[in-house]
Design a protein around this motif. Structure first.
Motif, short mmCIF file in Angstrom:
data_model
loop_
_atom_site.label_atom_id
_atom_site.label_comp_id
_atom_site.label_asym_id
_atom_site.label_seq_id
_atom_site.Cartn_x
_atom_site.Cartn_y
_atom_site.Cartn_z
N VAL A 1 -11.04 10.33 -12.46
CA VAL A 1 -11.20 8.91 -12.80
C VAL A 1 -11.12 8.75 -14.32
O VAL A 1 -10.39 7.89 -14.83
CB VAL A 1 -12.55 8.36 -12.26
N THR A 2 -11.84 9.58 -15.04
CA THR A 2 -11.85 9.51 -16.51
C THR A 2 -10.46 9.74 -17.07
O THR A 2 -9.99 8.98 -17.93
CB THR A 2 -12.85 10.54 -17.08
N ARG A 3 -9.77 10.78 -16.61
CA ARG A 3 -8.41 11.09 -17.09
C ARG A 3 -7.46 9.93 -16.82
O ARG A 3 -6.64 9.58 -17.67
CB ARG A 3 -7.87 12.35 -16.42
N THR A 4 -7.57 9.35 -15.63
CA THR A 4 -6.70 8.23 -15.27
C THR A 4 -6.92 7.06 -16.22
O THR A 4 -5.95 6.46 -16.72
CB THR A 4 -6.97 7.79 -13.81
N LEU A 5 -8.17 6.73 -16.48
CA LEU A 5 -8.48 5.61 -17.36
C LEU A 5 -8.07 5.89 -18.81
O LEU A 5 -7.63 5.00 -19.53
CB LEU A 5 -9.96 5.27 -17.28
N GLU A 6 -8.22 7.14 -19.25
CA GLU A 6 -7.87 7.50 -20.63
C GLU A 6 -6.37 7.53 -20.87
O GLU A 6 -5.91 7.15 -21.95
CB GLU A 6 -8.48 8.86 -20.99
N ARG B 1 -7.31 18.46 -2.92
CA ARG B 1 -8.31 19.18 -2.13
C ARG B 1 -7.80 20.55 -1.70
O ARG B 1 -8.57 21.49 -1.61
CB ARG B 1 -8.72 18.36 -0.91
N SER B 2 -6.50 20.68 -1.46
CA SER B 2 -5.96 21.97 -1.02
C SER B 2 -5.84 22.96 -2.17
O SER B 2 -6.13 24.14 -2.01
CB SER B 2 -4.60 21.77 -0.34
N ARG B 3 -5.43 22.50 -3.34
CA ARG B 3 -5.27 23.39 -4.50
C ARG B 3 -6.52 23.48 -5.37
O ARG B 3 -6.58 24.30 -6.27
CB ARG B 3 -4.09 22.94 -5.36
N GLN B 4 -7.46 22.55 -5.14
CA GLN B 4 -8.67 22.49 -5.96
C GLN B 4 -8.31 22.37 -7.45
O GLN B 4 -8.80 23.11 -8.30
CB GLN B 4 -9.57 23.71 -5.73
N ASP B 5 -7.44 21.39 -7.72
CA ASP B 5 -6.96 21.19 -9.08
C ASP B 5 -6.49 19.75 -9.25
O ASP B 5 -6.21 19.06 -8.26
CB ASP B 5 -5.80 22.15 -9.37
N PHE B 6 -6.36 19.32 -10.49
CA PHE B 6 -5.85 17.99 -10.78
C PHE B 6 -4.35 17.94 -10.55
O PHE B 6 -3.65 18.94 -10.72
CB PHE B 6 -6.12 17.63 -12.26
N TRP B 7 -3.85 16.76 -10.17
CA TRP B 7 -2.41 16.54 -10.16
C TRP B 7 -2.13 15.13 -10.63
O TRP B 7 -2.77 14.18 -10.20
CB TRP B 7 -1.75 16.85 -8.83
N ILE B 8 -1.22 15.04 -11.58
CA ILE B 8 -0.80 13.75 -12.10
C ILE B 8 0.39 13.31 -11.26
O ILE B 8 1.38 14.04 -11.15
CB ILE B 8 -0.40 13.85 -13.58
N VAL C 1 0.86 -1.18 0.00
CA VAL C 1 0.00 0.00 0.00
C VAL C 1 0.90 1.23 0.00
O VAL C 1 1.75 1.38 0.88
CB VAL C 1 -0.94 0.00 1.22
N LEU C 2 0.71 2.10 -0.99
CA LEU C 2 1.61 3.24 -1.17
C LEU C 2 1.06 4.54 -0.61
O LEU C 2 1.78 5.30 0.04
CB LEU C 2 1.91 3.43 -2.66
N MET C 3 -0.20 4.82 -0.87
CA MET C 3 -0.74 6.13 -0.48
C MET C 3 -2.26 6.12 -0.57
O MET C 3 -2.86 5.21 -1.14
CB MET C 3 -0.17 7.24 -1.36
N LEU C 4 -2.84 7.17 -0.03
CA LEU C 4 -4.27 7.43 -0.15
C LEU C 4 -4.43 8.84 -0.70
O LEU C 4 -3.73 9.76 -0.24
CB LEU C 4 -4.95 7.34 1.22
N ALA C 5 -5.31 9.01 -1.67
CA ALA C 5 -5.58 10.33 -2.23
C ALA C 5 -7.05 10.36 -2.65
O ALA C 5 -7.81 9.46 -2.29
CB ALA C 5 -4.65 10.61 -3.40
N TRP C 6 -7.42 11.37 -3.41
CA TRP C 6 -8.82 11.57 -3.79
C TRP C 6 -8.94 11.76 -5.30
O TRP C 6 -8.03 12.30 -5.93
CB TRP C 6 -9.39 12.79 -3.08
N MET C 7 -10.07 11.36 -5.85
CA MET C 7 -10.40 11.61 -7.25
C MET C 7 -11.83 12.13 -7.32
O MET C 7 -12.66 11.78 -6.48
CB MET C 7 -10.31 10.34 -8.09
N ASN C 8 -12.09 12.93 -8.33
CA ASN C 8 -13.46 13.22 -8.71
C ASN C 8 -13.73 12.47 -10.01
O ASN C 8 -12.84 11.75 -10.51
CB ASN C 8 -13.70 14.74 -8.83
N ALA C 9 -14.92 12.59 -10.56
CA ALA C 9 -15.27 11.82 -11.76
C ALA C 9 -14.33 12.14 -12.93
O ALA C 9 -13.94 11.25 -13.69
CB ALA C 9 -16.72 12.07 -12.15
#
Length: 119
Positions: A39-44, A53-60, A28-36
């Protein structure tokens, strides 16, 4: 049957927790958050994309550090309210330069650092 990210159960902020796990070892490496959209970007793209959550932005993951996560498989739990990203982790997963963010153990009344930063 086709997958639709909107079918997942997100919290009131539109987020779902994601555990990243190393495919080769099960670690187990880490815990983070995704929005819909994450999820789509990750799969694509196959590049694990989280929602900050702090920056209110995506991070790869690894975009600035080079410590990337290549998606092997994305799974969701029986309640559709948590995700498991099975990944190939390149370098440390934690911003503290440790392999995993879970490097402190609670043993009795003591906190024990069980993992040192990577060289």
């Amino acid at each position: 049957m086709p997958f639709d990210p909107s079918q997942l159960n997100y919290n009131a902020d539109g987020l779902i927790p994601v555990i990243a796990q190393e495919e080769a070892t099960g670690e187990v490496l880490m815990l983070a958050w995704m929005n819909a959209a994450a999820v789509t970007r990750t799969l694509e793209t196959g590049k694990v994309t989280y929602w900050s959550r702090s920056r209110q932005d995506f991070w790869i993951k690894g975009e600035t550090s080079g410590h990337t996560q290549q998606l092997i498989e994305l799974r969701y739990d029986c309640d559709s309210d948590a995700l498991l990203a099975v990944v190939h982790q390149h370098g440390p997963a934690c911003h503290t330069n440790r392999r995993s963010c879970f490097y402190t153990a609670i043993r009795g009344d003591d906190l024990v650092e069980i993992m040192q930063p990577m060289a």
